[in-house]
Design an enzyme around this catalytic site. Structure first.
Site, PDB file in Angstrom:
ATOM      1  N   GLU A  31       0.922  -1.099   0.021  1.00 32.97           N
ATOM      2  CA  GLU A  31      -0.006  -0.122  -0.035  1.00 32.97           C
ATOM      3  C   GLU A  31       1.087   1.296  -0.056  1.00 32.97           C
ATOM      4  O   GLU A  31       1.831   1.396   0.996  1.00 32.97           O
ATOM      5  CB  GLU A  31      -0.833  -0.115   1.074  1.00 32.97           C
ATOM      6  N   GLY A  36      -6.558   0.825   4.089  1.00 30.81           N
ATOM      7  CA  GLY A  36      -8.098   1.324   4.102  1.00 30.81           C
ATOM      8  C   GLY A  36      -8.467   1.753   2.781  1.00 30.81           C
ATOM      9  O   GLY A  36      -9.533   1.684   2.509  1.00 30.81           O
ATOM     10  N   GLY A  37      -7.302   2.277   1.957  1.00 31.92           N
ATOM     11  CA  GLY A  37      -7.716   2.698   0.701  1.00 31.92           C
ATOM     12  C   GLY A  37      -8.811   3.984   0.729  1.00 31.92           C
ATOM     13  O   GLY A  37      -8.928   4.736   1.742  1.00 31.92           O
ATOM     14  N   GLY A 175     -21.778  17.105 -11.979  1.00 28.50           N
ATOM     15  CA  GLY A 175     -21.994  15.695 -11.898  1.00 28.50           C
ATOM     16  C   GLY A 175     -23.089  15.426 -10.616  1.00 28.50           C
ATOM     17  O   GLY A 175     -22.675  15.540  -9.422  1.00 28.50           O
ATOM     18  N   GLY A 177     -24.230  12.555  -9.793  1.00 25.80           N
ATOM     19  CA  GLY A 177     -24.209  11.249  -9.620  1.00 25.80           C
ATOM     20  C   GLY A 177     -24.147  11.056  -7.972  1.00 25.80           C
ATOM     21  O   GLY A 177     -24.338  12.108  -7.129  1.00 25.80           O
ATOM     22  N   GLY A 264     -17.449  10.690 -11.834  1.00 25.27           N
ATOM     23  CA  GLY A 264     -16.693   9.423 -12.127  1.00 25.27           C
ATOM     24  C   GLY A 264     -15.305   9.026 -11.750  1.00 25.27           C
ATOM     25  O   GLY A 264     -14.671  10.205 -11.527  1.00 25.27           O
ATOM     26  N   HIS A 454     -40.950  -5.453  15.525  1.00 21.25           N
ATOM     27  CA  HIS A 454     -42.084  -4.075  15.510  1.00 21.25           C
ATOM     28  C   HIS A 454     -41.837  -3.325  17.004  1.00 21.25           C
ATOM     29  O   HIS A 454     -41.551  -3.785  17.995  1.00 21.25           O
ATOM     30  CB  HIS A 454     -43.501  -4.520  15.779  1.00 21.25           C
TER      31      HIS A 454
HETATM   32  P1  NAD Z   1     -21.545   8.421 -10.986  1.00 21.48           P
HETATM   33  O1  NAD Z   1     -21.109   8.001 -12.150  1.00 21.48           O
HETATM   34  O2  NAD Z   1     -22.357   8.058  -9.834  1.00 21.48           O
HETATM   35  O3  NAD Z   1     -21.934  10.035 -11.292  1.00 21.48           O
HETATM   36  C1  NAD Z   1     -21.219  10.867 -12.211  1.00 21.48           C
HETATM   37  C2  NAD Z   1     -22.364  11.837 -12.839  1.00 21.48           C
HETATM   38  O4  NAD Z   1     -21.670  12.964 -13.515  1.00 21.48           O
HETATM   39  C3  NAD Z   1     -23.168  11.020 -13.694  1.00 21.48           C
HETATM   40  O5  NAD Z   1     -24.536  11.328 -13.369  1.00 21.48           O
HETATM   41  C4  NAD Z   1     -22.918  11.907 -15.135  1.00 21.48           C
HETATM   42  O6  NAD Z   1     -23.734  11.743 -16.081  1.00 21.48           O
HETATM   43  C5  NAD Z   1     -22.547  13.048 -14.679  1.00 21.48           C
HETATM   44  N1  NAD Z   1     -21.509  13.615 -15.633  1.00 21.48           N
HETATM   45  C6  NAD Z   1     -20.510  13.111 -16.233  1.00 21.48           C
HETATM   46  N2  NAD Z   1     -19.903  14.147 -16.895  1.00 21.48           N
HETATM   47  C7  NAD Z   1     -20.453  15.104 -16.912  1.00 21.48           C
HETATM   48  C8  NAD Z   1     -20.328  16.555 -17.135  1.00 21.48           C
HETATM   49  N3  NAD Z   1     -19.079  16.845 -17.998  1.00 21.48           N
HETATM   50  N4  NAD Z   1     -21.254  17.696 -16.709  1.00 21.48           N
HETATM   51  C9  NAD Z   1     -21.975  17.223 -15.761  1.00 21.48           C
HETATM   52  N5  NAD Z   1     -22.157  15.953 -15.629  1.00 21.48           N
HETATM   53  C10 NAD Z   1     -21.461  15.011 -15.888  1.00 21.48           C
HETATM   54  O7  NAD Z   1     -19.981   8.910 -10.309  1.00 21.48           O
HETATM   55  P2  NAD Z   1     -19.321   9.706  -8.834  1.00 21.48           P
HETATM   56  O8  NAD Z   1     -20.473  10.142  -8.412  1.00 21.48           O
HETATM   57  O9  NAD Z   1     -18.100  10.347  -9.429  1.00 21.48           O
HETATM   58  O10 NAD Z   1     -18.983   8.207  -8.194  1.00 21.48           O
HETATM   59  C11 NAD Z   1     -17.732   7.421  -8.526  1.00 21.48           C
HETATM   60  C12 NAD Z   1     -17.892   5.958  -8.232  1.00 21.48           C
HETATM   61  O11 NAD Z   1     -17.952   5.758  -6.658  1.00 21.48           O
HETATM   62  C13 NAD Z   1     -19.452   5.492  -8.579  1.00 21.48           C
HETATM   63  O12 NAD Z   1     -19.226   4.103  -8.952  1.00 21.48           O
HETATM   64  C14 NAD Z   1     -19.997   5.604  -7.099  1.00 21.48           C
HETATM   65  O13 NAD Z   1     -21.066   4.489  -7.339  1.00 21.48           O
HETATM   66  C15 NAD Z   1     -18.941   5.384  -6.173  1.00 21.48           C
HETATM   67  N6  NAD Z   1     -19.476   5.920  -4.920  1.00 21.48           N
HETATM   68  C16 NAD Z   1     -20.452   5.232  -3.941  1.00 21.48           C
HETATM   69  C17 NAD Z   1     -21.069   5.732  -2.985  1.00 21.48           C
HETATM   70  C18 NAD Z   1     -21.928   5.056  -2.240  1.00 21.48           C
HETATM   71  O14 NAD Z   1     -22.328   3.861  -2.328  1.00 21.48           O
HETATM   72  N7  NAD Z   1     -22.581   5.845  -1.163  1.00 21.48           N
HETATM   73  C19 NAD Z   1     -20.262   7.022  -2.498  1.00 21.48           C
HETATM   74  C20 NAD Z   1     -19.574   7.732  -3.436  1.00 21.48           C
HETATM   75  C21 NAD Z   1     -18.823   7.050  -4.602  1.00 21.48           C
END
Ligand code: NAD
Length: 467
Positions: A31, A36-37, A175, A177, A264, A454
């Site tokens: 590592e 823990g990464g 983003g 996401g 992402g 419950h």
């Molecule tokens: P994501 O893929 O979930 O979301 C990225 C979002 O950005 C998408 O909705 C996409 O359409 C949008 N996007 C892409 N390019 C864009 C642009 N140029 N302008 C505007 N929007 C754009 O990725 P993330 O949120 O960065 O997460 C990364 C990874 O980490 C994912 O696989 C996620 O599942 C994981 N993660 C999970 C959790 C959890 O389980 N609670 C928490 C954090 C991260």
């Protein structure tokens, strides 16, 4: 000579090390940073710790809903950060404890040579030999090639946001996401103006649409501005030029104290260059169901495989990989159809299994469009049962003014549970029960026999099943 060398000490790497060591193998784990990464150090755990502090503040400010008066409620972000670090340190120490008996090398590792029965790895000037290699190098934040984003001091990624000692005065999040919406929740609950810019027609595009719509409604009330179908054209210092993805293509300029980019993550293939024949697919290490690569003694697990970037999937993949190396019987596979996932917004969205659009697409493809429609369309193949979360007494007691939703999807032919999608607190805590049902292929009748305590919010699952 080690039995196994593992590169990367995140949830995949440390799980694999523990499992292999318990089986009597000699293990070396590399590592370059902190054990823990991403999950423990700059991902799941620090975000959830800060989100919990923000929720405490938010709840205190809104305590009057529960008959509690709290005046002059305030917060200290530095103290929130210090607590976050304390939590991380404690959990990292716990992982170290679990890895006693494995050789931990705190250095950047590089594969230098591979034959079918030996891998040679170099780290900090020393060479290490192992029979098997497990690649757990994880993923890194992705910065899209948008002019002005790179090397812009106003632009953060999630790691910068987590380590910032001070809160931004306002924030633009690129983003919508999982990461974007969790940070939007954190900042909004601490009173920071938030704007989310999402390129797709809706935020959280992979999740159940009804659940996401309820979240959007709540987010709007919290003051979060969400711009969907909006493309970022360029960044200039703390300003973004964005364009609406419709016929008019209207552009506007948005400014904030900071810009957080969460679009992402990408597999991290660093240190693997010597494995020239390793199959890479769409930027990630290609593996089969047992996490084997195309090279006989090289396996991969976690984000580096680009399959499902979740810590709990990474850990399971690691167990499967080591199980296969150990030739354990029965051979295990990962149930990709039963992976729970949670978005820690407020309210939380938790789900497991397939969504309605995924099932529609599957049946259309399987039956062919004509037969699909002739048989009656989606309705003929699967059934959706849903209820507001308020059918759970405990939910009503603890979620004043909230509605929530719990949706269950059943296979029409045999009443098997294919998917469960919920919005409402604490969905993250009871989705495991639904995961169990989906993983074991429970029918509605079988799930009805399960007794839920419950009063708990988990009883919503029973209500939907019986409804
Ligand atoms: P994501 O893929 O979930 O979301 C990225 C979002 O950005 C998408 O909705 C996409 O359409 C949008 N996007 C892409 N390019 C864009 C642009 N140029 N302008 C505007 N929007 C754009 O990725 P993330 O949120 O960065 O997460 C990364 C990874 O980490 C994912 O696989 C996620 O599942 C994981 N993660 C999970 C959790 C959890 O389980 N609670 C928490 C954090 C991260």
């Amino acid at each position: 000579m080690y039995n196994i060398a593992i590169i990367g000490g995140g949830p995949a790497g440390y799980t694999a090390a523990e499992v292999a060591h318990q089986a009597g193998w000699k293990v070396v784990l590399f590592e370059k940073d902190t054990i823990g990464g991403t999950c423990l150090n700059v991902g799941c755990i620090p975000t959830k710790t800060l989100l919990y502090s923000a929720k405490q503040y938010h709840n205190a400010r809104n305590a009057q809903k529960y008959g509690v008066t709290a005046e002059n409620v305030s917060f200290d972000y530095l103290k929130m950060q210090q607590r976050k670090q304390k939590v991380v340190r404690k959990l990292v120490a716990g992982i170290r404890q679990r890895l006693q008996g494995c050789d931990l090398v705190n250095a950047d590792a590089k594969v230098v040579e591979r034959t079918d029965n030996k891998i040679i790895i170099e780290a900090d000037g020393t060479r290490y030999e192992a029979g098997q290699l497990l690649i757990c190098t994880g993923s890194v934040n992705f910065t899209p090639p948008i002019p002005g984003l790179k090397d812009n001091p106003f632009v953060w990624d999630s790691t910068d946001a987590l380590s910032a000692k001070e809160l931004p005065k306002s924030i633009l999040i690129v983003g919508g996401g999982v990461i974007g919406m969790e940070f939007a929740t954190l900042y909004a609950e601490l009173g920071i103006p938030v704007t989310v810019v999402e390129a797709m027609p809706r935020i959280l595009p992979q999740l159940d649409e009804d659940c996401v719509n309820l979240l959007i409604e709540k987010n709007r009330k919290q003051g979060i501005t969400i711009l969907t179908a909006t493309k970022v054209l360029k960044a200039e210092e703390n300003t973004l030029v964005v364009e609406e993805q419709n016929e008019e293509k209207i552009t506007q300029t948005l400014s904030a104290d900071r810009i957080l980019v969460c679009v992402g993550r990408r597999a991290n293939l660093q240190g693997l260059e010597a494995l020239g024949d390793l199959h890479i697919e769409r930027g990630a290490v290609k593996v089969n169901d047992f996490m084997q690569t195309n090279l006989p003694n090289v396996y991969a697990a976690g984000d580096v495989t680009g399959k499902v970037m979740l810590a709990h999937v990474a850990a399971r993949q690691a167990e499967v990989a080591v199980g296969r190396m150990l030739k354990q019987i029965p051979l295990q596979r990962i149930a990709y159809n039963a992976i729970p996932s949670v978005v820690y917004t407020n309210p939380e969205i938790a789900s497991v299994g397939l969504t309605v659009p995924q099932l529609e697409e599957f049946y259309r493809e399987m039956e062919g469009e004509e037969t699909f429609l002739k048989k009656g369309g989606a309705e003929a193949f699967f059934q959706v049962k849903q209820l507001p979360m308020t059918y759970s007494g405990r939910y009503v007691a603890e979620n004043e003014g909230e509605t929530g939703l719990c949706k269950l999807i059943l296979d029409r032919r045999n009443q098997t549970i294919l998917g469960v999608h919920c919005i409402g607190n604490p969905a993250s805590e009871f989705i495991a029960a639904a995961s169990f049902a989906v993983r074991m292929g429970y029918t509605l009748g079988e799930f009805r026999q399960v007794i839920f305590p419950h009063p708990t919010v988990s009883e919503i699952l029973k209500e939907v099943v019986n409804g």
